[in-house]
Design an enzyme around this catalytic site. Structure first.
Site, PDB file in Angstrom:
ATOM      1  N   GLU A  51       0.847  -1.200   0.000  1.00  0.00           N
ATOM      2  CA  GLU A  51       0.000   0.000   0.000  1.00  0.00           C
ATOM      3  C   GLU A  51       0.882   1.250   0.000  1.00  0.00           C
ATOM      4  OE1 GLU A  51      -2.792   0.074   3.272  1.00  0.00           O
ATOM      5  OE2 GLU A  51      -3.833   1.817   2.434  1.00  0.00           O
ATOM      6  N   ASN A 198     -12.350  -1.491  -0.794  1.00  0.00           N
ATOM      7  CA  ASN A 198     -11.585  -1.983   0.350  1.00  0.00           C
ATOM      8  C   ASN A 198     -12.289  -1.580   1.638  1.00  0.00           C
ATOM      9  OD1 ASN A 198      -8.954  -2.783   1.859  1.00  0.00           O
ATOM     10  ND2 ASN A 198      -9.313  -0.672   2.532  1.00  0.00           N
ATOM     11  N   GLU A 199     -12.520  -2.538   2.495  1.00  0.00           N
ATOM     12  CA  GLU A 199     -13.144  -2.253   3.803  1.00  0.00           C
ATOM     13  C   GLU A 199     -14.276  -1.238   3.635  1.00  0.00           C
ATOM     14  OE1 GLU A 199     -10.255  -1.597   6.945  1.00  0.00           O
ATOM     15  OE2 GLU A 199      -9.408  -3.595   6.630  1.00  0.00           O
ATOM     16  N   TYR A 275      -6.554  -9.152  11.277  1.00  0.00           N
ATOM     17  CA  TYR A 275      -5.197  -8.947  11.799  1.00  0.00           C
ATOM     18  C   TYR A 275      -5.049  -9.628  13.156  1.00  0.00           C
ATOM     19  CZ  TYR A 275      -4.179  -5.442   8.230  1.00  0.00           C
ATOM     20  OH  TYR A 275      -3.924  -4.820   7.043  1.00  0.00           O
ATOM     21  N   GLU A 330      -5.978  -9.260   3.819  1.00  0.00           N
ATOM     22  CA  GLU A 330      -5.187  -8.512   4.822  1.00  0.00           C
ATOM     23  C   GLU A 330      -5.114  -9.371   6.067  1.00  0.00           C
ATOM     24  OE1 GLU A 330      -5.854  -4.338   5.567  1.00  0.00           O
ATOM     25  OE2 GLU A 330      -6.425  -3.973   3.471  1.00  0.00           O
ATOM     26  N   GLN A 379       2.271  -6.027   5.632  1.00  0.00           N
ATOM     27  CA  GLN A 379       2.427  -5.688   4.246  1.00  0.00           C
ATOM     28  C   GLN A 379       3.836  -6.044   3.805  1.00  0.00           C
ATOM     29  OE1 GLN A 379       1.127  -1.787   3.140  1.00  0.00           O
ATOM     30  NE2 GLN A 379      -0.791  -1.912   4.263  1.00  0.00           N
TER      31      GLN A 379
HETATM   32  O1  AHR Z   1      -2.895  -2.443   6.263  1.00  0.00           O
HETATM   33  C1  AHR Z   1      -3.218  -1.234   6.851  1.00  0.00           C
HETATM   34  C2  AHR Z   1      -4.697  -0.913   6.743  1.00  0.00           C
HETATM   35  O2  AHR Z   1      -5.440  -1.825   7.467  1.00  0.00           O
HETATM   36  C3  AHR Z   1      -5.308  -0.966   5.374  1.00  0.00           C
HETATM   37  O3  AHR Z   1      -5.108   0.195   4.638  1.00  0.00           O
HETATM   38  C4  AHR Z   1      -6.762  -1.132   5.668  1.00  0.00           C
HETATM   39  O4  AHR Z   1      -7.454  -1.801   4.649  1.00  0.00           O
HETATM   40  C5  AHR Z   1      -6.773  -1.891   6.985  1.00  0.00           C
HETATM   41  O5  AHR Z   1      -7.606  -1.330   7.904  1.00  0.00           O
END
Ligand code: AHR
Length: 526
Positions: A51, A198-199, A275, A330, A379
């Site tokens: 990103e 995205n999200e 995450y 992610e 990432q």
């Molecule tokens: O990876 C960092 C961020 O985490 C991304 O931009 C977003 O999609 C998520 O909340």
């Protein structure tokens, strides 16, 4: 690289010794049956995410053609060489939250004339747009990977996204295709994967499922890939925004709509973002922690299993033929930012704990290979659970990098069932399995086995009974470190690095001792 054994004695093979041989009293037994390999472990589960965030792209990948750092057309050579060894199957770009504010037109044409914009999501810094569409596609080509683009659904329009895809993929001499040619790439690009937002439930516009679905239908109808080589069964896969962690209502709504879909829209993937944080906001340190924090983080990461199971069950209900892939685009560890780092740049160190964490997640994805067919760790460089850290001309490979490199033989290999009773270690409410393991057979017939010893203090002797293979030789390599928080730094870049493992093969019985907090990949040959 797997080392060739120096000793082969009557079917007993000893690979190079690397670690102290400490034998636990009772070997943990596994049954590995290669008779009927199951689902293919899609190479795409080893995907990466880059990103425009902090030094992920600028400095991490792009230094510009005039930089003193050795580069090819502005892309750093050291990073390209390191990533080539990972066989990165796809790279998701340009975001993340950034994608929903990205306007592709600002990133094409002569570099000096590109608009300088802002990156309000990530530190509010200026975005030079010098790394745009052509630079990304060049990067993908240099590392031998494939593009997974996220289109701007939040602040963009369908027309803008449709134009981007026409610009990228049209072979006919449309005005946009000619503009692409004038910018240096007459041939259409290949765009195999497209993320529709995205999200969208949060940073992508805080949409309701109904609102998102209406957008999804419009975008998947009109944002087309015109590349003649990407039609029919080679079509670009469109990936819808899926749930955040355990949001089953989101999955239910999208999949229910998918079941009733008309000819005019389609999707081939549903994303999942999950995450390893332990508790929001991320406060766990990425350096200088002890065993209790190691255990807590691993316990938290193992929740991926129930998330994938939960969402897969809903998908099975509406899509029993498993046409839609669950795309975990992610995932990874998200810790407190390193003290002194720029706020919003999501800078963290990467330790032995992260290599173990990566292996546990990759194993979960591999066990769900029939549904999880793509994943992207967050990432790739300098951000969150990165493969690579850079500081000006310096580059260091993280423990997570080594884990990913060791897993490359599993790309597109076919899963082989592994049975074992992992037992447990830990204390209080934090109990963890001692062992995790997967196995798979590659196209050449080689059997690959991965063993993770989670226990940070005790070695684990394992004994695997292999069937369905006439095993002749075995070699292995292992990744471990002196401490759970051991890291690779610019000063000591090889503190955590893979080494040959001691592997014994007698008939079809494989034995080895796994060092504490280690992951080991073994190759068995007929
Ligand atoms: O990876 C960092 C961020 O985490 C991304 O931009 C977003 O999609 C998520 O909340």
């Amino acid at each position: 690289m797997f080392m060739k054994s120096p000793f082969v004695v009557g079917g007993l093979l000893l690979a190079l010794a690397s670690t102290a041989t400490v034998h636990a009293a009772d070997p943990l037994r596994l049954k590995i049956d290669a008779t009927t390999p199951g689902a293919q472990i899609d190479r795409n589960i080893f995907g990466q995410f880059a990103e425009h965030l902090g030094h992920g792209v600028y400095e991490g990948i792009w230094v510009g053609p005039d930089s003193k750092i050795p580069n090819t057309r502005g892309i750093r050579n050291d990073v390209v060489a390191a990533l080539r060894a990972l066989k990165v199957p796809n790279v998701r770009w340009p975001g993340g939250c950034f994608a929903d504010e990205y306007h592709w037109r600002k990133g094409i044409g002569p570099s000096s004339q590109r608009a300088v914009t802002l990156n309000p999501n990530w530190g509010g810094v200026t975005e030079p747009n010098t790394f745009g569409t052509h630079e990304f596609m060049d990067f993908i080509g240099q590392i031998g990977s494939r593009a997974y683009l996220s289109v701007n659904l939040g602040s963009g329009t369908t027309a803008e996204a449709a134009d981007w895809l026409e610009y990228l993929t049209a072979a006919q001499p449309t005005t946009l295709a000619k503009e692409r040619g004038a910018n240096g790439h007459p041939e259409p690009y290949s765009i195999p994967y497209l993320g529709i937002g995205n999200e969208s439930w949060d940073c992508g516009g805080n949409m309701s499922t109904d609102y998102y679905l209406s957008q999804l239908k419009i975008y998947t109808r009109f944002v087309r890939n015109y590349n003649p080589a990407q039609q029919g069964d080679k079509q670009m896969l469109k990936i819808a925004v899926g749930p955040n962690e355990g949001n089953v209502e989101w999955t239910e709504a999208i999949m229910k709509a998918y079941q009733k879909k008309q000819w005019s829209w389609d999707m081939q993937g549903l994303s999942l973002h999950a995450y390893t944080v332990v508790k929001w906001p991320p406060a766990m340190p990425s350096v200088g922690f002890g065993i209790p924090d190691y255990d807590r983080v691993l316990k938290s990461t193992l929740e991926m299993e129930s998330l994938v199971t939960k969402h897969s069950a809903i998908m099975d209900k509406y899509d029993p033929k498993k046409q839609v892939a669950l795309v975990v685009d992610e995932w990874g560890a998200w810790y407190a930012a390193l003290p002194g780092s720029t706020p919003g740049f999501l800078v963290q160190q990467n330790s032995m704990r992260d290599a173990i964490l990566a292996s546990l997640n990759l194993n979960i994805f591999a066990r769900h290979a029939d549904r999880v067919r793509m994943a992207n760790i967050a990432q790739m460089i300098n951000v969150l659970q990165a493969m690579i850290l850079t500081d000006k001309e310096k580059m260091v490979l993280t423990p997570s990098y080594h884990a990913f490199r060791m897993y490359t033989p599993f790309q597109d290999a076919k899963s082989v069932p592994v049975q074992f009773d992992a037992g447990s270690y830990g204390s209080g409410d934090v109990k963890l399995p001692r062992l995790d393991a997967i196995a798979a057979r590659d196209a050449s017939g080689k059997l690959w086995i991965e063993f993770t010893n989670l226990d940070p203090e005790n070695p684990l002797q394992v004994e695997a009974d292999l069937s369905g293979i006439a095993a002749k030789s075995a070699t292995g390599e292992t990744l471990t470190a002196p401490k759970v928080d051991s890291v690779n730094s610019f000063e000591a870049p090889n503190a955590v690095a893979p080494k040959p493992a001691v592997v014994k093969l007698q008939g079809n019985k494989l034995t080895l001792t796994l060092t504490p907090k280690s992951l080991t990949v073994v190759a068995v040959q007929e």
